[in-house]
Design an enzyme around this catalytic site. Structure first.
Site, PDB file in Angstrom:
ATOM      1  N   THR A  72       0.842  -1.198   0.000  1.00 35.42           N
ATOM      2  CA  THR A  72       0.000   0.000   0.000  1.00 35.42           C
ATOM      3  C   THR A  72       0.878   1.249   0.000  1.00 35.42           C
ATOM      4  O   THR A  72       1.838   1.321   0.766  1.00 35.42           O
ATOM      5  CB  THR A  72      -0.879   0.027   1.267  1.00 35.42           C
ATOM      6  OG1 THR A  72      -1.737  -1.089   1.245  1.00 35.42           O
ATOM      7  CG2 THR A  72      -1.702   1.303   1.366  1.00 35.42           C
TER       8      THR A  72
ATOM      9  N   ARG B 109     -14.552  -7.483  -0.789  1.00 31.01           N
ATOM     10  CA  ARG B 109     -13.697  -7.202   0.367  1.00 31.01           C
ATOM     11  C   ARG B 109     -13.179  -5.756   0.325  1.00 31.01           C
ATOM     12  O   ARG B 109     -12.721  -5.277  -0.703  1.00 31.01           O
ATOM     13  CB  ARG B 109     -12.507  -8.175   0.364  1.00 31.01           C
ATOM     14  CG  ARG B 109     -11.548  -8.030   1.553  1.00 31.01           C
ATOM     15  CD  ARG B 109     -10.320  -7.236   1.218  1.00 31.01           C
ATOM     16  NE  ARG B 109      -9.280  -7.385   2.244  1.00 31.01           N
ATOM     17  CZ  ARG B 109      -8.167  -6.660   2.312  1.00 31.01           C
ATOM     18  NH1 ARG B 109      -7.935  -5.728   1.407  1.00 31.01           N
ATOM     19  NH2 ARG B 109      -7.280  -6.845   3.259  1.00 31.01           N
ATOM     20  N   VAL B 110     -13.263  -5.096   1.457  1.00 32.07           N
ATOM     21  CA  VAL B 110     -12.646  -3.772   1.629  1.00 32.07           C
ATOM     22  C   VAL B 110     -11.638  -3.917   2.753  1.00 32.07           C
ATOM     23  O   VAL B 110     -11.941  -4.490   3.804  1.00 32.07           O
ATOM     24  CB  VAL B 110     -13.715  -2.710   1.975  1.00 32.07           C
ATOM     25  CG1 VAL B 110     -13.052  -1.384   2.301  1.00 32.07           C
ATOM     26  CG2 VAL B 110     -14.701  -2.549   0.825  1.00 32.07           C
ATOM     27  N   GLY B 111     -10.426  -3.428   2.538  1.00 35.80           N
ATOM     28  CA  GLY B 111      -9.375  -3.575   3.542  1.00 35.80           C
ATOM     29  C   GLY B 111      -9.289  -2.390   4.482  1.00 35.80           C
ATOM     30  O   GLY B 111     -10.249  -1.618   4.654  1.00 35.80           O
TER      31      GLY B 111
ATOM     32  N   ASN C 295      -1.245  -6.729   6.471  1.00 34.44           N
ATOM     33  CA  ASN C 295      -2.479  -7.516   6.550  1.00 34.44           C
ATOM     34  C   ASN C 295      -3.620  -6.682   7.128  1.00 34.44           C
ATOM     35  O   ASN C 295      -3.883  -6.668   8.320  1.00 34.44           O
ATOM     36  CB  ASN C 295      -2.240  -8.764   7.407  1.00 34.44           C
ATOM     37  CG  ASN C 295      -3.448  -9.700   7.387  1.00 34.44           C
ATOM     38  OD1 ASN C 295      -4.568  -9.269   7.107  1.00 34.44           O
ATOM     39  ND2 ASN C 295      -3.216 -10.962   7.678  1.00 34.44           N
ATOM     40  N   GLY C 296      -4.301  -5.997   6.210  1.00 35.74           N
ATOM     41  CA  GLY C 296      -5.329  -5.050   6.621  1.00 35.74           C
ATOM     42  C   GLY C 296      -6.513  -5.691   7.279  1.00 35.74           C
ATOM     43  O   GLY C 296      -7.210  -5.053   8.078  1.00 35.74           O
TER      44      GLY C 296
HETATM   45  N1  ASP Z   1      -3.188  -3.122   3.838  1.00 36.08           N
HETATM   46  C1  ASP Z   1      -3.587  -3.514   2.516  1.00 36.08           C
HETATM   47  C2  ASP Z   1      -4.869  -4.281   2.610  1.00 36.08           C
HETATM   48  O1  ASP Z   1      -4.974  -5.164   3.424  1.00 36.08           O
HETATM   49  C3  ASP Z   1      -2.568  -4.303   1.772  1.00 36.08           C
HETATM   50  C4  ASP Z   1      -1.141  -4.057   2.088  1.00 36.08           C
HETATM   51  O2  ASP Z   1      -0.716  -2.979   2.444  1.00 36.08           O
HETATM   52  O3  ASP Z   1      -0.382  -5.009   2.005  1.00 36.08           O
HETATM   53  O4  ASP Z   1      -5.742  -4.017   1.840  1.00 36.08           O
END
Ligand code: ASP
Length: 346
Positions: free
Chosen positions: A211, A239-241, A264-265
């Site tokens: 991200t 899915r929304v993170g 891991n959001g």
């Molecule tokens: N945080 C983001 C998500 O889970 C992905 C990432 O930064 O690796 O959507």
């Protein structure tokens, strides 16, 4: 700095709110200067003369230095931190070979790439965000439109696409050869999304990350924070993170500073780590320790996750922390008038 100058760099909504706050403050004769980490005493925070003339931009990961270079130039030309954050993030969103941000990467379970993004404007604490945005490349710009053109903070899915079209954004496929091939290879195996696996208490098997998160302060002392991602590979459609959730993927407070997160959001968003870090900084905790504490709050509950954070106070003090990413090369970069430096977070 005159109040006119401040207002010129604000959004339509900000204009009204700042005007109201400034006139309210004038009528009670309150001074506007506060220390960099002073707790804010009201819901609305006016732009304060903290760190004036010392703009910076912080951007995460390896694309940080290039994104910063183009955005910092805008800051030196007198543009707002909102413009700079949008430009830094657009740069990454449009990189043709960047798999984890923007188009052409991270297909979901049915092979479609969808985007999450958020922007927070410090002077008025306005937020705009999109989740599961489809078929529009510049997710951060659509998030900015949500913030500037509406009273909403978050619009999702096909309706986010329809909103973007109403705002004049071009609809286009977010799939490219790389994302198509990656999805075909995975789909051949006939597996379910790994999002159906048990929660990561023994190990976090997630590999992907990247991200983009940016935090900028402009010459008028205005803070802006933003982030954008295409999320998690082979995610369940819809899915929304964490990225479009204020306090999860990114957060800022004009009186304190900002923080951005990646990783891991699905786990991290349960703890609002960027909100946590900014609130700790408000109490005087150094940015690095604030990030460490926010991550520890998650691992203390038993989660094993890969993730990283970076935070910066409006006086320029900064730091980062990570979990499970000792060898993942997580870094953030900061550009100021005098320096452009990459800081590995190990
Ligand atoms: N945080 C983001 C998500 O889970 C992905 C990432 O930064 O690796 O959507």
């Amino acid at each position: 700095m005159t109040s006119d100058k401040r207002v010129m760099n604000t959004t339509r909504r900000s204009f009204l709110r700042i005007g109201a706050v400034l006139s309210a403050m004038a009528s009670v004769g309150k001074a506007t200067a506060m220390s960099a980490v002073a707790p804010s005493s009201s819901a609305e925070v006016v732009v304060k003369d903290i760190n004036p003339g010392k703009p910076f931009i912080l951007t995460t990961w390896d694309f940080g230095p290039d994104a910063n270079a183009l955005a910092f130039k805008m800051l030196t030309e007198g543009r707002s931190s909102l413009d700079a954050v949008e430009a830094a993030i657009n740069y990454v969103e449009l990189l043709p070979d960047e798999y984890w941000v923007g188009y052409g990467g991270v297909p979901n379970e049915v092979g479609e790439t969808t985007l999450d993004a958020m922007v927070l404007w410090g002077p008025t604490h306005d937020v705009g965000a999109v989740g599961c945005l489809k078929r529009v490349k510049k997710a951060i710009s659509v998030a900015r439109a949500v913030m500037e053109k509406t009273q909403h903070s978050l619009i999702v899915g096909d309706d986010a696409t329809r909103f973007a079209a109403r705002m004049g954004f071009e609809e286009t496929s977010l799939t490219n050869i790389t994302s198509q091939k990656r999805w075909e290879e995975w789909a051949k195996k006939g597996e379910l999304s790994d999002a159906f696996n048990p929660e990561p208490f023994s190990e976090d098997a997630l590999q992907g990350h990247d991200t983009v998160g940016s935090i900028a302060l402009d010459a008028m002392g205005q803070l802006c924070v933003g982030c954008s991602t295409n999320g998690r590979e082979f995610k369940i459609p819809g899915r929304v993170g964490d990225s479009p959730i204020a306090g999860a993927g990114a957060y800022g407070d004009q009186a304190v500073g900002g923080a951005v997160a990646t990783g891991n959001g699905d786990v991290m968003m349960r703890f609002l780590p960027t909100y946590h870090a900014v609130e700790l900084m408000r109490q005087g905790v150094l940015p690095e320790n604030a990030c460490k504490a926010a991550i520890k709050r998650i691992t203390d509950r038993g989660y094993k996750f890969g993730g990283g954070m970076a935070a910066i106070r409006i006086d320029g003090e900064h730091g980062g922390a990570q979990s499970g990413w000792e060898n993942e090369g997580f870094s953030y970069s900061i550009q100021t008038k005098d320096t452009a430096t990459k800081f590995p977070v190990v």
